[in-house]
Design a protein around this motif. Sequence first.
Motif, PDB file in Angstrom:
ATOM      1  N   VAL A   1      36.523  20.963  -4.831  1.00  0.00           N
ATOM      2  CA  VAL A   1      37.123  22.228  -3.833  1.00  0.00           C
ATOM      3  C   VAL A   1      36.614  22.937  -5.231  1.00  0.00           C
ATOM      4  CG1 VAL A   1      39.111  23.166  -3.598  1.00  0.00           C
ATOM      5  CG2 VAL A   1      38.894  20.565  -3.716  1.00  0.00           C
ATOM      6  N   GLY A   2      35.980  24.141  -4.472  1.00  0.00           N
ATOM      7  CA  GLY A   2      35.528  25.604  -5.255  1.00  0.00           C
ATOM      8  C   GLY A   2      34.644  26.165  -4.941  1.00  0.00           C
TER       9      GLY A   2
ATOM     10  N   VAL B   1      32.325  14.507  -1.870  1.00  0.00           N
ATOM     11  CA  VAL B   1      32.487  15.612  -0.976  1.00  0.00           C
ATOM     12  C   VAL B   1      32.961  16.811  -1.342  1.00  0.00           C
ATOM     13  CG1 VAL B   1      34.072  15.908   1.410  1.00  0.00           C
ATOM     14  CG2 VAL B   1      33.057  13.591   0.780  1.00  0.00           C
ATOM     15  N   ASN B   2      32.330  17.958  -0.549  1.00  0.00           N
ATOM     16  CA  ASN B   2      32.201  18.543  -0.493  1.00  0.00           C
ATOM     17  C   ASN B   2      33.806  20.308  -0.567  1.00  0.00           C
ATOM     18  OD1 ASN B   2      30.768  19.228  -3.786  1.00  0.00           O
ATOM     19  ND2 ASN B   2      28.987  20.392  -2.183  1.00  0.00           N
ATOM     20  N   VAL B   3      34.147  20.912  -0.389  1.00  0.00           N
ATOM     21  CA  VAL B   3      35.326  21.913  -0.013  1.00  0.00           C
ATOM     22  C   VAL B   3      34.897  22.949  -0.544  1.00  0.00           C
ATOM     23  CG1 VAL B   3      37.607  22.062   0.418  1.00  0.00           C
ATOM     24  CG2 VAL B   3      36.641  19.004   0.187  1.00  0.00           C
ATOM     25  N   PRO B   4      34.070  23.475   0.261  1.00  0.00           N
ATOM     26  CA  PRO B   4      33.441  24.803  -1.078  1.00  0.00           C
ATOM     27  C   PRO B   4      34.368  26.579  -0.629  1.00  0.00           C
ATOM     28  CG  PRO B   4      32.256  24.638   0.930  1.00  0.00           C
ATOM     29  CD  PRO B   4      33.298  22.730   0.478  1.00  0.00           C
ATOM     30  N   THR B   5      35.292  27.160  -1.205  1.00  0.00           N
ATOM     31  CA  THR B   5      36.167  28.371  -1.337  1.00  0.00           C
ATOM     32  C   THR B   5      35.884  29.410  -1.922  1.00  0.00           C
ATOM     33  OG1 THR B   5      37.215  27.487  -3.789  1.00  0.00           O
ATOM     34  CG2 THR B   5      38.461  26.338  -1.821  1.00  0.00           C
ATOM     35  N   THR B   6      34.845  29.053  -1.982  1.00  0.00           N
ATOM     36  CA  THR B   6      33.948  30.948  -1.704  1.00  0.00           C
ATOM     37  C   THR B   6      32.823  31.162  -0.880  1.00  0.00           C
ATOM     38  OG1 THR B   6      32.456  30.382  -3.099  1.00  0.00           O
ATOM     39  CG2 THR B   6      34.336  31.121  -4.182  1.00  0.00           C
ATOM     40  N   LEU B   7      32.980  32.302  -0.086  1.00  0.00           N
ATOM     41  CA  LEU B   7      31.636  32.330   1.153  1.00  0.00           C
ATOM     42  C   LEU B   7      30.521  31.640   0.436  1.00  0.00           C
ATOM     43  CD1 LEU B   7      30.950  32.950   3.227  1.00  0.00           C
ATOM     44  CD2 LEU B   7      30.633  35.782   2.788  1.00  0.00           C
ATOM     45  N   LEU B   8      29.980  32.209  -0.861  1.00  0.00           N
ATOM     46  CA  LEU B   8      28.236  31.851  -1.527  1.00  0.00           C
ATOM     47  C   LEU B   8      28.542  30.373  -1.149  1.00  0.00           C
ATOM     48  CD1 LEU B   8      27.006  33.442  -4.598  1.00  0.00           C
ATOM     49  CD2 LEU B   8      26.496  30.953  -4.363  1.00  0.00           C
TER      50      LEU B   8
END
Length: 346
Positions: free
Chosen positions: A101-102, A124-131
């Motif tokens: 998460v990040g 599992v990826n939970v992206p929290t930045t647009l990049l």
Amino acid sequence: MHTYHVSVPAQTKHRYPVIVGSSSDVAWDTEISALQDADRIAVLYDSGIRSIADSIAARWSNTTLFAIPSGESSKSMQRAEQLVQDMLVAGMTRRSAIINVGGGMVTDLGGFVASIFMRGICFVNVPTTLLAMVDAAIGGKVYVNAGPVKNMIGHVWHPQAVLVDTDTLRHLPDALLADGLVEVVKMASVGDAEFFGWLEEHMADILARGDSLITAIEQAARLKAEAVSSAEDDSQRLLLNFGHTIGHALESLSGFRLSHGQAVSIGMSCELALHPCPDGARIRCLLETLGMPIDFPAETNSHAVWDLMRHDKKAEGGAVHIAVPLCVGSGSVVPLDRGVFLQAFS
């Protein structure tokens, strides 16, 4: 003397979803099946977003949270080894899973840890930045830095799913929004002329976080997924390195004071200067609309930049290559001469 040959099994291929939407609408246990059978789940998160990690971890009773200090310096072998040790203490096994998460630092580091922990576990990826939403979290490239040299230790280990939680965009600082949009512009520049034109028309609404922002994320994620899925010869995926050969070197030499988006923006502009295309002015204009720098830093030693570029993953036999658009929507990987580079940026 006897010689025996080992037939190496083909690497298992799998399809995985990239889900764009609100996390509140996602049925985690059914849509992300890798988490169903996990005996323990490690939630690795950027220390600056504890509340988001808590809300995700609360969905299961068998989770352990691991905070990772913000910043590129955390993407190191030392941090990876410490996480492995901490996960062992927490009782994680080969049947465990990781949720990252990040931003890109966390998805890179967490994916790398998943790939080496007990010879590899699911994540599992939970992206929290647009990049991270449009680039870093998708594609399976997992790595850490080798000292000041970016992304030198790692390999390919794909996630079981990527959840692009659009709810987190409400809290994303403007600087990080612009950082991620550089990657969106990059993908359109080398992969989709129609999308690039749409970005030119809708960038004001995107920056204002209107409905166009979600559309931009969906289209950029689609382009990244298509590049990864079709890259049997890696040619399409290599185009996504536009701006990154020079950009990564500048980012490293700055001691990571330049953000990734700023460094890639400069890299895109410089690589266009070295290999001009008829739409170069349009690309630079869109970067400037984001408030991004496009000029080679006057205080930077071009010889030092070249030395780092020689370690780039696209370099072959000491020869440096850059990915550049031939026109908006298509591109190529071309060799770069040392003398030409130094003359342009000394």
